[in-house]
Design a protein around this motif. Structure first.
Motif, PDB file in Angstrom:
ATOM      1  N   ILE A   1      58.194  33.191 -17.360  1.00  0.00           N
ATOM      2  CA  ILE A   1      59.109  33.177 -18.488  1.00  0.00           C
ATOM      3  C   ILE A   1      58.324  32.224 -19.594  1.00  0.00           C
ATOM      4  O   ILE A   1      57.929  31.171 -19.226  1.00  0.00           O
ATOM      5  CB  ILE A   1      60.244  32.391 -18.296  1.00  0.00           C
ATOM      6  CG1 ILE A   1      61.096  33.286 -17.054  1.00  0.00           C
ATOM      7  CG2 ILE A   1      61.123  32.265 -19.411  1.00  0.00           C
ATOM      8  CD1 ILE A   1      62.504  32.669 -16.736  1.00  0.00           C
ATOM      9  N   LEU A   2      58.261  32.683 -20.715  1.00  0.00           N
ATOM     10  CA  LEU A   2      57.608  32.137 -22.153  1.00  0.00           C
ATOM     11  C   LEU A   2      58.470  31.273 -22.594  1.00  0.00           C
ATOM     12  O   LEU A   2      59.579  31.550 -22.836  1.00  0.00           O
ATOM     13  CB  LEU A   2      57.015  32.943 -22.966  1.00  0.00           C
ATOM     14  CG  LEU A   2      56.085  32.481 -24.152  1.00  0.00           C
ATOM     15  CD1 LEU A   2      54.750  31.700 -23.803  1.00  0.00           C
ATOM     16  CD2 LEU A   2      56.064  33.475 -25.213  1.00  0.00           C
ATOM     17  N   VAL A   3      58.055  29.985 -22.821  1.00  0.00           N
ATOM     18  CA  VAL A   3      59.157  28.939 -23.416  1.00  0.00           C
ATOM     19  C   VAL A   3      58.472  28.604 -24.605  1.00  0.00           C
ATOM     20  O   VAL A   3      57.479  28.210 -24.772  1.00  0.00           O
ATOM     21  CB  VAL A   3      59.193  27.690 -22.635  1.00  0.00           C
ATOM     22  CG1 VAL A   3      59.983  26.616 -23.166  1.00  0.00           C
ATOM     23  CG2 VAL A   3      59.813  27.940 -21.030  1.00  0.00           C
TER      24      VAL A   3
ATOM     25  N   ALA B   1      64.024  30.276 -25.885  1.00  0.00           N
ATOM     26  CA  ALA B   1      63.538  29.968 -27.192  1.00  0.00           C
ATOM     27  C   ALA B   1      64.202  28.525 -27.152  1.00  0.00           C
ATOM     28  O   ALA B   1      65.579  28.276 -27.329  1.00  0.00           O
ATOM     29  CB  ALA B   1      64.066  30.660 -28.251  1.00  0.00           C
ATOM     30  N   THR B   2      63.673  27.298 -26.963  1.00  0.00           N
ATOM     31  CA  THR B   2      64.161  25.685 -26.745  1.00  0.00           C
ATOM     32  C   THR B   2      64.548  25.194 -27.900  1.00  0.00           C
ATOM     33  O   THR B   2      64.137  25.688 -29.150  1.00  0.00           O
ATOM     34  CB  THR B   2      63.125  24.853 -26.195  1.00  0.00           C
ATOM     35  OG1 THR B   2      62.354  24.846 -26.710  1.00  0.00           O
ATOM     36  CG2 THR B   2      62.932  25.495 -24.709  1.00  0.00           C
TER      37      THR B   2
ATOM     38  N   HIS C   1      65.816  33.228 -36.523  1.00  0.00           N
ATOM     39  CA  HIS C   1      64.921  32.796 -35.572  1.00  0.00           C
ATOM     40  C   HIS C   1      64.593  33.781 -34.477  1.00  0.00           C
ATOM     41  O   HIS C   1      63.214  33.960 -34.362  1.00  0.00           O
ATOM     42  CB  HIS C   1      64.939  31.343 -35.177  1.00  0.00           C
ATOM     43  CG  HIS C   1      64.831  30.401 -36.426  1.00  0.00           C
ATOM     44  ND1 HIS C   1      63.895  29.663 -36.798  1.00  0.00           N
ATOM     45  CD2 HIS C   1      65.538  30.143 -37.791  1.00  0.00           C
ATOM     46  CE1 HIS C   1      64.070  28.799 -37.822  1.00  0.00           C
ATOM     47  NE2 HIS C   1      65.014  29.143 -38.635  1.00  0.00           N
ATOM     48  N   ILE C   2      65.472  34.167 -34.030  1.00  0.00           N
ATOM     49  CA  ILE C   2      65.331  35.125 -32.861  1.00  0.00           C
ATOM     50  C   ILE C   2      64.555  36.435 -33.436  1.00  0.00           C
ATOM     51  O   ILE C   2      63.698  36.964 -32.546  1.00  0.00           O
ATOM     52  CB  ILE C   2      66.535  35.561 -32.201  1.00  0.00           C
ATOM     53  CG1 ILE C   2      67.192  34.261 -31.496  1.00  0.00           C
ATOM     54  CG2 ILE C   2      66.450  36.883 -31.207  1.00  0.00           C
ATOM     55  CD1 ILE C   2      66.478  33.768 -30.288  1.00  0.00           C
TER      56      ILE C   2
ATOM     57  N   ILE D   1      64.988  37.386 -25.547  1.00  0.00           N
ATOM     58  CA  ILE D   1      64.845  36.215 -26.220  1.00  0.00           C
ATOM     59  C   ILE D   1      66.137  35.431 -25.885  1.00  0.00           C
ATOM     60  O   ILE D   1      67.185  35.603 -26.726  1.00  0.00           O
ATOM     61  CB  ILE D   1      64.434  36.224 -27.479  1.00  0.00           C
ATOM     62  CG1 ILE D   1      63.041  37.206 -27.580  1.00  0.00           C
ATOM     63  CG2 ILE D   1      64.014  35.086 -28.243  1.00  0.00           C
ATOM     64  CD1 ILE D   1      62.840  37.660 -29.069  1.00  0.00           C
ATOM     65  N   ILE D   2      66.067  34.377 -25.144  1.00  0.00           N
ATOM     66  CA  ILE D   2      67.496  33.480 -25.003  1.00  0.00           C
ATOM     67  C   ILE D   2      67.235  32.327 -25.650  1.00  0.00           C
ATOM     68  O   ILE D   2      66.442  31.370 -25.162  1.00  0.00           O
ATOM     69  CB  ILE D   2      67.693  33.307 -23.504  1.00  0.00           C
ATOM     70  CG1 ILE D   2      67.924  34.953 -22.964  1.00  0.00           C
ATOM     71  CG2 ILE D   2      68.831  32.530 -23.306  1.00  0.00           C
ATOM     72  CD1 ILE D   2      67.954  34.970 -21.487  1.00  0.00           C
ATOM     73  N   PRO D   3      68.267  32.043 -26.827  1.00  0.00           N
ATOM     74  CA  PRO D   3      68.171  30.501 -27.346  1.00  0.00           C
ATOM     75  C   PRO D   3      68.644  29.481 -26.377  1.00  0.00           C
ATOM     76  O   PRO D   3      69.669  29.914 -25.601  1.00  0.00           O
ATOM     77  CB  PRO D   3      68.984  30.840 -28.607  1.00  0.00           C
ATOM     78  CG  PRO D   3      69.725  31.870 -28.504  1.00  0.00           C
ATOM     79  CD  PRO D   3      69.112  32.737 -27.372  1.00  0.00           C
TER      80      PRO D   3
END
Length: 194
Positions: free
Chosen positions: A110-112, A141-142, A155-156, A171-173
């Motif tokens: 998972i890319l952070v 997306a932190t 932003h997403i 893509i999960i905020p």
């Protein structure tokens, strides 16, 4: 929030140091200073497990965390920190690549990334690299609590366009402060580690 048992299982830089028990693993890759360790700590309700630091580039090893004795979270070295020497960055790249290419029980990488900023060139390279190895179905997306709810969608879209993500729902905020979308993420992770 349910109780989650978590412990540091192993710290490694070479395959012979990886844990031997073949539990499923979910690895997290991200640029230094995107809140990767805070994200891991928030997800498992333990503020002190993954080491956080005010100094970016602190994670120089692969850190394996056993979760509920059933699977592992794997914190990969942060990348893209300018104050680290080129040799050091190349060494981290080798450590990450060796893990990605030798670990049979790895289920997903998972890319952070930090939702507030356009993905960097390093983020694009890392995402392409992850996809090359057959992973990259999720991006976290932190720091979503740092922007307005209205700005999250914009932003997403920016992240989707920059990284070339096909499905925006991948893509999960997320917010380590208020645990925004932690239940959604646990649902997706649960399916991956079965």
């Amino acid at each position: 929030m349910r109780k989650i048992k978590s412990e540091l299982d192993r710290i490694a830089v070479r395959p012979d140091q990886y844990p031997k028990e073949p539990l499923s693993e979910i690895a997290f890759a991200g640029r230094s200073n995107v809140g990767k360790s805070s994200f891991i700590n928030s997800m498992i309700n333990n503020k002190n497990l993954a080491r956080t630091s005010g100094k970016p580039g602190k994670t120089r090893t692969i850190n394996f965390y056993k979760i509920n004795d059933k699977f592992r979270f794997v914190d990969l070295p942060g990348y893209g920190y300018a104050k680290v020497s080129k040799d050091e960055r190349e060494k981290w790249g080798h450590i990450i690549e060796e893990y990605l290419t030798t670990r049979d029980n790895l289920k997903e990488v998972i890319l952070v990334i930090d939702i507030r900023h356009k993905p960097s060139k390093d983020d694009v390279i890392m995402y392409d690299w992850i996809k090359h190895y057959g992973y990259g179905k999720l991006i976290v997306a932190t720091k979503a609590d740092k922007i307005s709810k209205n700005a999250i969608v914009k932003h997403i879209k920016m992240i989707q366009d920059e990284l070339g993500v096909e499905n925006r729902d991948d893509i999960i905020p997320y917010s380590s402060e208020n645990k925004m979308n932690s239940r959604l993420l646990w649902g997706k992770i649960g399916k991956l580690v079965k």
